[in-house]
Design an enzyme around this catalytic site. Structure first.
Site, PDB file in Angstrom:
ATOM      1  CB  SER A   1      -0.942   0.000   1.199  1.00 40.43           C
ATOM      2  OG  SER A   1      -0.211  -0.144   2.388  1.00 40.43           O
TER       3      SER A   1
ATOM      4  CG  HIS B   1      -3.933  -1.110  -2.137  1.00 35.12           C
ATOM      5  ND1 HIS B   1      -4.428   0.170  -2.185  1.00 35.12           N
ATOM      6  CD2 HIS B   1      -3.659  -1.361  -0.821  1.00 35.12           C
ATOM      7  CE1 HIS B   1      -4.431   0.691  -0.965  1.00 35.12           C
ATOM      8  NE2 HIS B   1      -3.970  -0.220  -0.112  1.00 35.12           N
TER       9      HIS B   1
ATOM     10  CE  LYS C   1      -7.352   0.330   0.932  1.00 35.40           C
ATOM     11  NZ  LYS C   1      -8.323   0.014   1.996  1.00 35.40           N
TER      12      LYS C   1
HETATM   13  C1  LIG Z   1      -3.139  -3.549   2.290  1.00 34.02           C
HETATM   14  C2  LIG Z   1      -4.277  -3.064   3.113  1.00 34.02           C
HETATM   15  N1  LIG Z   1      -4.966  -3.945   3.863  1.00 34.02           N
HETATM   16  C3  LIG Z   1      -6.000  -3.567   4.618  1.00 34.02           C
HETATM   17  C4  LIG Z   1      -6.413  -2.263   4.658  1.00 34.02           C
HETATM   18  C5  LIG Z   1      -7.562  -1.871   5.520  1.00 34.02           C
HETATM   19  O1  LIG Z   1      -8.706  -1.752   4.754  1.00 34.02           O
HETATM   20  P1  LIG Z   1      -9.913  -0.814   5.259  1.00 34.02           P
HETATM   21  O2  LIG Z   1      -9.540   0.572   4.881  1.00 34.02           O
HETATM   22  O3  LIG Z   1     -11.101  -1.339   4.528  1.00 34.02           O
HETATM   23  O4  LIG Z   1     -10.006  -0.998   6.733  1.00 34.02           O
HETATM   24  C6  LIG Z   1      -5.746  -1.310   3.902  1.00 34.02           C
HETATM   25  C7  LIG Z   1      -6.210   0.093   3.923  1.00 34.02           C
HETATM   26  O5  LIG Z   1      -5.513   1.035   3.903  1.00 34.02           O
HETATM   27  C8  LIG Z   1      -4.642  -1.710   3.113  1.00 34.02           C
HETATM   28  O6  LIG Z   1      -3.954  -0.819   2.409  1.00 34.02           O
END
Ligand SMILES: Cc1ncc(COP(=O)(O)O)c(C=O)c1O
Length: 378
Positions: A175, A203, A234
């Site tokens: 991310s 992502h 996303k």
């Molecule tokens: C790789 C990854 N996993 C999990 C999440 C968490 O997702 P959520 O925003 O739906 O809580 C994010 C969010 O930034 C992320 O980038």
């Protein structure tokens, strides 16, 4: 209370504050304090968060099912839309079954501790998302961290360790760095060592593999040993998350995952929005095509300007411009050019950077404005 700690954060340029936005703007724009910026900070990769048919689907669901879910899913919080979305997302991801979680964070902190527990071993990439790290912390399994995307290191470590069950966990698209995990090699290692592969495709979903995510991108067939987590928040422009996996895994999660059991279900309007978004992504590949064209245009422009972008391979492009202070100033300068591209600092990342995310909704002109702003700020 906490004033010394807060002062230390300010002193180190690590103090964070919230910038809330105004109402819907034209595509890829954000209104902050009544000023409109071109938004390069969002994970809304396909520009779906304001899509008229998605908003209409959510509105209709409010009229039909009301707003709040009123209870957890195991009580009375779910609707038939929840079950439909689970069926559709499981099909989309090529797996047996799926379970909706309230967010990606909740999915990781709830599922990981019950998929690997005492006597088991988790192998986790050093740059995995904070929610994976926290899920691992909550698990009673032994944690072994391998160097970022380093399959030789993973292979070496997995050979050495002996436990009841082994599970390898990785982000698919990282991310903050925007690079992609070498999933083919990782899945081969998992097969060799009879390990579970848990991927966080937050992502990758809607972005890679014609939207189906990282497994499709790499041509890996889902198996009962592969657990796919993904988000609706996303590229799908909605909210919430899912785990797509073998039926038994899903049954196990329904019975043990605390963030699923002990939390109010997502409202039907959010589920209806995700269903419509999924429908759009499956039927209109032009959005993904635009996304990647924009990504290539921006990336080429950044290379021509000589920016260092770590190993970005996706619409997430980190731009390394110096220490924390320099990065903050850079971001502020971009704001003077009406460009919103936030500085990401420790402890979120070790190396401060401007994290740019480009979307299908940006125009060529938007990207040129960003490049112009960056040239000026350099
Ligand atoms: C790789 C990854 N996993 C999990 C999440 C968490 O997702 P959520 O925003 O739906 O809580 C994010 C969010 O930034 C992320 O980038």
């Amino acid at each position: 209370m906490f004033s010394d700690e807060i002062e230390r954060l300010r002193h180190d340029n690590l103090f964070r504050h919230i910038k809330d936005r105004g109402p819907i703007c034209p595509p890829a724009r954000i209104l902050i304090n009544n000023i409109e910026y071109i938004n390069f900070s969002s994970n809304d990769y396909l520009g779906l968060s304001n899509h008229p048919s998605i908003i209409e689907a959510a509105n209709k669901a409010i009229e039909k099912y009301g707003l709040g879910a009123g209870a957890s899913r195991l009580l009375s919080g779910g609707t038939e839309l929840h079950a439909t979305l689970e069926k559709k997302i499981a099909e989309f991801k090529g797996s047996d079954a799926a379970l909706i979680f309230n967010s990606g964070y909740t999915a990781n902190i709830s599922a990981i501790p019950v998929l690997a527990s005492e006597g088991d071993i988790i192998f986790s990439d050093e740059l995995n998302h904070a929610s994976i790290i926290d899920g691992c912390r909550l698990s009673k399994a032994k944690k072994v961290i391998y160097r970022h995307r380093d399959v030789e290191h993973l292979s070496e470590l997995i050979k050495k360790e002996h436990g009841k069950r082994k599970m390898v966990i990785t982000d698919t698209v990282f991310s903050m760095d925007g690079d992609i995990a070498p999933l083919k090699e990782i899945s081969d290692i998992c097969t060799q060592h009879d390990a579970i592969l848990y991927i966080d495709d937050a992502h990758g979903t809607g972005v890679l593999g014609s939207g189906r995510g990282a497994l499709t991108h790499f041509g890996i067939k889902p198996t009962p040993q592969i657990i796919q987590m993904g988000t609706f928040s996303k590229a799908l422009g909605s909210y919430g998350a899912f785990i797509a996996a073998d039926k038994n895994v899903i049954q196990w999660l329904i019975n043990t995952a605390r963030g699923f059991i002990y939390s109010t279900a997502l409202p039907a309007c959010v589920i209806a929005a995700s269903l419509e978004a999924l429908n759009i992504v499956q039927n209109d590949l032009s959005l993904i095509k635009n996304l990647w064209q924009n990504r290539e245009m921006l990336f080429k422009g950044l290379m021509d300007l000589g920016f260092y972008t770590i190993n970005s391979e996706t619409p997430i492009i980190p731009i390394v411009v110096g220490d924390t202070n320099t990065t903050l100033k850079f971001s502020e300068l971009l704001m003077h050019h009406n460009i919103y591209a936030p500085a990401i600092r420790p402890p979120t990342v070790k190396v401060p950077r401007i994290r740019v995310s480009v979307t299908a909704a940006h125009t060529e002109e938007d990207i040129n404005k960003l490049l112009k702003g960056l040239r000026f700020a350099k």
